[in-house]
Design an enzyme around this catalytic site. Structure first.
Site, mmCIF file in Angstrom:
data_model
loop_
_atom_site.group_PDB
_atom_site.id
_atom_site.type_symbol
_atom_site.label_atom_id
_atom_site.label_comp_id
_atom_site.label_asym_id
_atom_site.label_seq_id
_atom_site.Cartn_x
_atom_site.Cartn_y
_atom_site.Cartn_z
ATOM 1 N N GLU A 181 0.823 -1.217 0.000
ATOM 2 C CA GLU A 181 0.000 0.000 0.000
ATOM 3 C C GLU A 181 0.852 1.261 0.000
ATOM 4 O O GLU A 181 0.444 2.284 -0.522
ATOM 5 C CB GLU A 181 -0.898 0.027 1.251
ATOM 6 N N HIS B 211 8.799 -26.485 0.634
ATOM 7 C CA HIS B 211 8.187 -27.608 -0.069
ATOM 8 C C HIS B 211 7.114 -27.141 -1.047
ATOM 9 O O HIS B 211 6.273 -27.930 -1.465
ATOM 10 C CB HIS B 211 7.634 -28.595 0.953
ATOM 11 N N LYS C 179 -13.332 1.280 -1.206
ATOM 12 C CA LYS C 179 -14.328 1.607 -0.170
ATOM 13 C C LYS C 179 -15.520 2.327 -0.806
ATOM 14 O O LYS C 179 -16.676 2.036 -0.499
ATOM 15 C CB LYS C 179 -13.698 2.480 0.918
HETATM 16 O O1 PA5 Z 1 -3.393 1.243 5.785
HETATM 17 C C1 PA5 Z 1 -4.501 1.672 5.544
HETATM 18 O O2 PA5 Z 1 -4.725 2.886 5.574
HETATM 19 C C2 PA5 Z 1 -5.664 0.765 5.246
HETATM 20 O O3 PA5 Z 1 -5.283 -0.552 5.069
HETATM 21 C C3 PA5 Z 1 -6.659 0.829 6.387
HETATM 22 O O4 PA5 Z 1 -6.040 0.457 7.576
HETATM 23 C C4 PA5 Z 1 -7.874 -0.061 6.145
HETATM 24 O O5 PA5 Z 1 -8.466 0.265 4.922
HETATM 25 C C5 PA5 Z 1 -8.892 0.110 7.257
HETATM 26 O O6 PA5 Z 1 -9.263 1.446 7.365
HETATM 27 P P1 PA5 Z 1 -9.955 2.033 8.644
HETATM 28 O O7 PA5 Z 1 -9.015 1.885 9.773
HETATM 29 O O8 PA5 Z 1 -10.224 3.445 8.299
HETATM 30 O O9 PA5 Z 1 -11.197 1.253 8.866
#
Ligand code: PA5
Length: 464
Positions: A292, A321, A434
Site C-alpha cells: 500500500e 516444499h 471503499k
Molecule cells: O493502511 C490503511 O490505511 C488501510 O489498510 C486501512 O487500515 C484499512 O483500509 C482500514 O481502514 P480504517 O481503519 O479506516 O477502517
C-alpha cells in the site's frame, strides 16, 4: 536485538549481474540517498510521520492504557478486535509473535487473559462461527477504524452490538465495546459518543498500516497482558538507529536503498519468509505496509511511474516444499527477505528411538537446530542461484525485539518511499474500493459510482 545481514545482496557474493557493488554504487547515489534521508528526517514525528513519535508517548497515557487493559484482561473470557487492513494486521502479527502459539486453545488458568480473535473479514460463516466459540456475555469487543467509515468493521459492530443489547440491555452492552477511531469525523465517532462507549483516538498522522504502536495496537496488547512498554522501548531504540545518515550504520536505510535499486533492475517481487511460526503474520504485516505504501501510479512531481514491489508471503520451512523451487530456478524478479530467530528458548529434541532405524542424522538435534539448518540451506540455495536476499536476525522473540522489528519495517518503508519519490502515506486504490462498496450497497451520494460499475459489468460476455 535486531540485526540485518545484507551480504547476499552484494556483487561479491551473488555476482555482478544480480548483485550490487554497494561501495561504488552508493558513492554514485550519494545525493539521492542523502535527500531521501533528509526528507524522512525533516518530517520525523510530523504530518503523516507522526507515527514516529509513538515510541516516545507520554508515560501517563501508556499507564492509563495498561490499567484499562488490565480490567479487561482480568474480567473477560474473550477479546474480539473488529478492524481490517492496518486496523487488524499489526494486532494479529504482534499478538501471534508474543503469545503461546496455541493461545486460544490453552486453558484460561495458563493463559490468564482472554482468548483473542482478530476479525478482519465479513465472510458470514466467520461471524457465525465466532459466535459459536466465544462467550458473548463475557467478551469484550474493540472496534477499530481510523476513518470510522469502513463497511466491514461497521457491519461487524452493528451485528454484535445488536446482539449484546438484546442479551444484556443497553447499559451493560455499552461496557462491552471500546471504539478506536479518529475523533470528530467518520460514522462510528458520533455513535460511540452517543452510546457512551469507551473511546481512544487514533493519532492523525498514524495511517492504518503505520498505526500498530498507537492505541490501535496498544489497547489490544494491554488487554492480553503484553508488555507494551518494552515493545515501545524496542521500537524507540531501533528508530534512533534509523536516524543516522550513514547507510552502513542505518539498517532500514541500507535495505530500503538496496530494495529500490533492485526494483529499478526489474526485481518487482519482494518475498518475506520468516523462519518462525510466531512471525507468520509479520509477512502479512509487511505485505500491507510495502504494497500500500509503495504501489503508486504517480510520483511527487506528478510523473506517471507505476512503481511498487509485489510482496509475497512465505513461511520457512513449510514453503521450502512449495515456493522455494520457484525462488531458486524461476525468473530473476525477486528479492527474498528471511527472518531468523536465533534462540527459540525451546530445547525440545528429536529422540533416538530404540529399534527404529531412520533419521540418525536427525536424532539428538533440537527442532530449533533443524529449522535453522533448513534456513541456512535455503539461503545457500537462493544465493547460489544468484537471487538477492537478506536476513533480519532477532536474537529472541520478546516485546523488545518485536518492537525493533516493527520499527525496522516501518522505517524501511518510509525510506523506500522517499527514494522512489512517491507519497508513501496515501492509498487512493484502497479508498476507491471503499467508495465502490458504498455504491454497490446503494449508499446515498454514490449513485454515479454505481452506474459506472454496472456499465462495466454489463459488458461482461466472456463467462462460460
Ligand atoms: O493502511 C490503511 O490505511 C488501510 O489498510 C486501512 O487500515 C484499512 O483500509 C482500514 O481502514 P480504517 O481503519 O479506516 O477502517
Amino acid at each position: 536485538m535486531l540485526k540485518v545481514d545484507f551480504n547476499n545482496m552484494t556483487s561479491d557474493i551473488i555476482g555482478d549481474e544480480h548483485g550490487i557493488n554497494i561501495a561504488i554504487q552508493s558513492v554514485k547515489d550519494k545525493d539521492w540517498i542523502n535527500s531521501a534521508f533528509n526528507f524522512v528526517k525533516s518530517k520525523e514525528g510530523k504530518d503523516w510521520q507522526e507515527w514516529m513519535s509513538m515510541p516516545h508517548m507520554d508515560t501517563k497515557y501508556i499507564d492509563e492504557i495498561v490499567e484499562y487493559g488490565k480490567t479487561i484482561k482480568d474480567t473477560c473470557t474473550d477479546l474480539v478486535v473488529f478492524g481490517i487492513g492496518g486496523s487488524a494486521l499489526g494486532v494479529q502479527s504482534v499478538a501471534t509473535a508474543l503469545t503461546h502459539l496455541r493461545y486460544n486453545s490453552i486453558s484460561h488458568a495458563t493463559r490468564k487473559a482472554p482468548r483473542l480473535y482478530v476479525e478482519d473479514n465479513v465472510d458470514p460463516n466467520r461471524m457465525s462461527s465466532l459466535l459459536d466459540v466465544i462467550d458473548i456475555e463475557n467478551a469484550h469487543f474493540i472496534v477499530t477504524t481510523k476513518s470510522g467509515n469502513t463497511s466491514e468493521t461497521l457491519a461487524q459492530f452493528l451485528y454484535v452490538y445488536d446482539l449484546l443489547v438484546k442479551k444484556l440491555g443497553k447499559d451493560k452492552a455499552k461496557k462491552s465495546i471500546t471504539v478506536i477511531t479518529s475523533f470528530g469525523k467518520g460514522d462510528i465517532f458520533g455513535v460511540a459518543k452517543a452510546q457512551g462507549f469507551k473511546m481512544y483516538e487514533v493519532p492523525k498522522g498514524a495511517g492504518g498500516r503505520f498505526s500498530v504502536l498507537s492505541v490501535v495496537g496498544l489497547v489490544a496488547f494491554a488487554c492480553i497482558g503484553l508488555d507494551i512498554k518494552q515493545l515501545l522501548k524496542g521500537a524507540g531504540d531501533f528508530q534512533n538507529k534509523c536516524f543516522v545518515n550513514d547507510i552502513y550504520k542505518n539498517p532500514a536505510l541500507m535495505t530500503a536503498y538496496l530494495q529500490v535499486l533492485n526494483m529499478q533492475r526489474g526485481k518487482n517481487i519482494g518475498v518475506m519468509m520468516p523462519y518462525a511460526d510466531g512471525l507468520k503474520y509479520f509477512a502479512d504485516f509487511y505485505a500491507q505496509l510495502w504494497a500500500e505504501s509503495l504501489g503508486k501510479a504517480v510520483d511527487l512531481d506528478g510523473n506517471t511511474v507505476h512503481v511498487g514491489q509485489t510482496p509475497v508471503k512465505s513461511l520457512g520451512a513449510t514453503d521450502q516444499h512449495s515456493m522455494v523451487q520457484l525462488f531458486n530456478e524461476g525468473p530473476f524478479d525477486k528479492v527474498i527477505t528471511f527472518i531468523t530467530v536465533q534462540d527459540f528458548c525451546n530445547k525440545i529434541k528429536i529422540p533416538k528411538v530404540d529399534g527404529i532405524d531412520i533419521g540418525d542424522f536427525l536424532s539428538g538435534h533440537t527442532f530449533a537446530e533443524l529449522l535453522s539448518a533448513e534456513r541456512v540451506a535455503t539461503e545457500y540455495a537462493v544465493t547460489k542461484t544468484q537471487k538477492p536476499n537478506y536476513n533480519i536476525i532477532l536474537d529472541k522473540l520478546n516485546p523488545y525485539t518485536i518492537g525493533e522489528l516493527l520499527a525496522y519495517l516501518m522505517m524501511q518503508t518510509a525510506f523506500a518511499g522517499a527514494l522512489l519519490n512517491i507519497d508513501t502515506y496515501n492509498q487512493p486504490g484502497v479508498e476507491q474500493g471503499k467508495v465502490s462498496t458504498f455504491a454497490m450497497l446503494d449508499r446515498n451520494g454514490y449513485e454515479a459510482d454505481k452506474q459506472e460499475i454496472l456499465s462495466i459489468s454489463k459488458k461482461k460476455e466472456l463467462i462460460i
